[in-house]
Design a protein around this motif. Structure first.
Motif, short mmCIF file in Angstrom:
data_model
loop_
_atom_site.label_atom_id
_atom_site.label_comp_id
_atom_site.label_asym_id
_atom_site.label_seq_id
_atom_site.Cartn_x
_atom_site.Cartn_y
_atom_site.Cartn_z
N LEU A 190 0.83 -1.20 0.00
CA LEU A 190 0.00 0.00 0.00
C LEU A 190 0.86 1.26 0.00
N LEU A 191 1.98 1.20 0.69
CA LEU A 191 2.89 2.35 0.70
C LEU A 191 3.44 2.59 -0.71
N ALA A 192 3.73 1.50 -1.43
CA ALA A 192 4.26 1.63 -2.78
C ALA A 192 3.22 2.21 -3.74
N GLU A 193 1.93 2.03 -3.43
CA GLU A 193 0.87 2.50 -4.32
C GLU A 193 0.38 3.90 -3.96
N ALA A 194 0.93 4.48 -2.90
CA ALA A 194 0.39 5.73 -2.36
C ALA A 194 0.70 6.93 -3.24
N ASP A 195 -0.23 7.88 -3.25
CA ASP A 195 0.00 9.21 -3.82
C ASP A 195 0.46 10.17 -2.73
N VAL A 196 -0.05 9.95 -1.52
CA VAL A 196 0.26 10.80 -0.37
C VAL A 196 0.57 9.91 0.83
N VAL A 197 1.63 10.24 1.56
CA VAL A 197 1.97 9.52 2.79
C VAL A 197 2.05 10.53 3.93
N ILE A 198 1.26 10.30 4.96
CA ILE A 198 1.29 11.14 6.16
C ILE A 198 1.96 10.30 7.24
N ALA A 199 3.19 10.67 7.59
CA ALA A 199 4.05 9.80 8.38
C ALA A 199 4.33 10.35 9.77
N ASP A 200 4.32 9.45 10.74
CA ASP A 200 4.73 9.77 12.10
C ASP A 200 6.24 9.67 12.23
N ARG A 201 6.79 10.34 13.24
CA ARG A 201 8.23 10.25 13.51
C ARG A 201 8.64 8.83 13.90
N LEU A 202 7.73 8.09 14.59
CA LEU A 202 8.08 6.76 15.06
C LEU A 202 7.81 5.69 14.01
N GLY A 203 7.34 6.08 12.83
CA GLY A 203 7.19 5.12 11.75
C GLY A 203 8.56 4.75 11.19
N PRO A 204 8.62 3.68 10.39
CA PRO A 204 9.91 3.27 9.79
C PRO A 204 10.36 4.26 8.73
N ARG A 205 11.15 5.26 9.14
CA ARG A 205 11.48 6.38 8.28
C ARG A 205 12.30 5.98 7.06
N ILE A 234 -4.32 16.43 11.32
CA ILE A 234 -4.01 15.17 10.65
C ILE A 234 -5.29 14.60 10.04
N ASN A 235 -6.37 14.59 10.82
CA ASN A 235 -7.64 14.08 10.30
C ASN A 235 -8.08 14.85 9.06
N ASN A 236 -7.96 16.17 9.13
CA ASN A 236 -8.37 17.00 8.00
C ASN A 236 -7.52 16.73 6.76
N ALA A 237 -6.22 16.51 6.97
CA ALA A 237 -5.33 16.23 5.84
C ALA A 237 -5.69 14.90 5.19
N LEU A 238 -6.00 13.90 6.00
CA LEU A 238 -6.42 12.60 5.46
C LEU A 238 -7.66 12.74 4.61
N ILE A 239 -8.64 13.46 5.14
CA ILE A 239 -9.91 13.63 4.44
C ILE A 239 -9.74 14.44 3.16
N GLU A 240 -8.99 15.54 3.25
CA GLU A 240 -8.79 16.42 2.10
C GLU A 240 -8.16 15.69 0.93
N HIS A 241 -7.08 14.95 1.19
CA HIS A 241 -6.37 14.27 0.11
C HIS A 241 -7.19 13.10 -0.43
N ALA A 242 -7.91 12.40 0.44
CA ALA A 242 -8.73 11.28 -0.03
C ALA A 242 -9.86 11.79 -0.92
N ARG A 243 -10.43 12.93 -0.58
CA ARG A 243 -11.52 13.49 -1.39
C ARG A 243 -11.03 13.93 -2.77
N GLN A 244 -9.75 14.12 -2.91
CA GLN A 244 -9.18 14.45 -4.22
C GLN A 244 -8.94 13.20 -5.07
N GLY A 245 -9.37 12.04 -4.56
CA GLY A 245 -9.23 10.80 -5.31
C GLY A 245 -7.86 10.17 -5.19
#
Length: 410
Positions: A190-205, A234-245
């Motif tokens: 899914l990461l490889a297919e992403a258009d947008v990635v919203i990442a935490d500091r503790l994620g595998p950078r 963060i919630n708003n960014a998820l929604i905004e980008h998803a609504r852009q398809g």
């Protein structure tokens, strides 16, 4: 120069000076690989993203908080020029040319003396794909070739064709405890297919470095007591980008639903009518102790383990943890986000009956190259944590299992 192909080479940068100009998203994506290479990294930038700032705070890089100045590249072997100031980039490139320093430019590849290949990793093998001729440069195509080779190495086929399908919506992906190899196969896909990635500091950078250049990376790092991106934003960014398809991945450390606020994001997406996929991740509560040689359960020693958050102290009215009851349990206690509260936590457990001699282990940066384990007891852990300069992220394990190991007697 444009008539000649680039010459591919692997640089051995361990202990050698690398200068990075600019502390933005480009630096954030490229720095982890330079850190892993053992380079002596000097970052020159007036500002930095929270994740880059965290690298400086952790001592992985040296940050000089100012604009580029003549002479910054004098002692460098390699430079990454990634500022938003074209004039500064031109001046740095000219300095690099004079000092024979190979320079990558994020703003103008044609004026660079070096290009960064699309890289991937599989079981000790680094795959680097580079378009050697400027007129054929296509970052997406280069990244796709890299992905095909890496995927082939991982599934044993090597020549398997690489196919991707875009999936509009949001995927809440648990990235695991830090080691990029510990993300699930589905999460990586899914990461490889992403258009947008919203990442935490503790994620595998390190996984961010594998993303093609067209992928937008949004830094949602939450550095303790520092700058942070509010959950609502963060919630708003998820929604905004998803609504852009767009196909959006929310890359989180560990598991999305283990102190990851994943359900808050899933609820916000549901209220907005956005499709959401949850991809479980390997939780640090089990994996980090395991990586440090500590089983959270062990026959004859512990028949249960309890996971709690230590981000608020036991005497804080916001705490939802029944610390007196925990003190009476005979199993293992795993504490997340409790480094700066461990003194009060230990004191409370002792006050309610836990033996002061109970073994304690603090495992910092678990599963990563920077992992280290510090042992103590409930009576000494507060003092030891300060003396050893233990810093987040760290998983704290309390119980007799700390004394159990491959060569233990328990």
């Amino acid at each position: 120069m444009a008539e000649h192909p680039a010459y591919p080479v692997g640089l051995r940068l361990a202990g050698r000076r690398v200068v990075v100009l600019g502390g933005g998203q480009v630096a954030q994506r490229r720095l982890p690989a330079l850190v892993a290479a053992g380079a002596d990294i000097r970052l020159v930038s007036p500002e930095a993203t929270p994740s880059v700032e965290a690298m400086a705070d952790a001592g992985e890089i040296t940050w000089e908080q100012r604009p580029y100045a003549e002479g910054d590249l004098a002692d460098a072997w390699y430079a990454l020029i990634a500022t938003s100031d074209t004039a500064a980039n031109d001046a740095a490139s000219a300095e690099g040319e004079r000092h024979r320093v190979w320079c990558v430019r994020s703003d103008d590849a044609d004026r660079a003396t070096a290009w960064t290949p699309a890289t991937g990793h599989s079981e000790g093998v680094t795959v680097a794909v580079l378009t050697t001729e400027a007129r054929h440069r296509d970052p997406r195509h280069t990244a796709a070739i890299r992905d095909a080779v890496v995927e082939g190495l991982r599934d044993g086929t090597l020549v398997a064709p690489h196919r991707r399908t875009r999936t509009p919506g949001v995927a809440l992906v648990g990235g695991g405890p830090g080691d990029p190899d510990l993300i699930t196969v589905r999460g990586r896909r899914l990461l490889a297919e992403a258009d947008v990635v919203i990442a935490d500091r503790l994620g595998p950078r390190d996984l961010l470095a594998e993303l093609p250049p067209h992928v937008e990376v949004i830094d949602a790092a939450k550095i303790p007591y520092g700058r942070f991106m509010a959950q609502e934003a963060i919630n708003n960014a998820l929604i905004e980008h998803a609504r852009q398809g767009k196909a959006v991945v929310r890359l989180k450390g560990g598991d999305p639903f283990v102190f990851g606020r994943g359900m808050e994001e899933a609820q916000a997406l549901a209220e907005a009518g956005i499709a959401c996929t949850v991809v479980p991740g390997i939780s640090s509560t089990i994996s980090v102790p395991g990586a440090a040689g500590i089983p959270v359960t062990h026959r004859g020693v512990a028949h249960e383990f309890t996971v709690v958050s230590g981000h608020v102290a036991p005497d804080d009215e916001r705490s939802l943890v029944d610390w007196p009851s925990l003190a009476k349990l005979t199993g293992t206690l795993v504490i997340l986000m409790g480094v700066d509260k461990i003194g009060k936590i230990a004191g409370t457990l002792i006050a309610h009956g836990k033996s002061p001699d109970t073994p304690v282990a603090l495992v910092q940066e678990g599963t990563t190259a920077a992992q280290r384990r510090v042992d103590a007891t409930l009576a000494t852990v507060a003092e030891v944590a300060v003396a050893e300069e233990v810093r987040p992220p760290a998983v704290i394990v309390v119980g007799e299992v700390v004394a159990v190991g491959p060569h233990g007697t328990a």
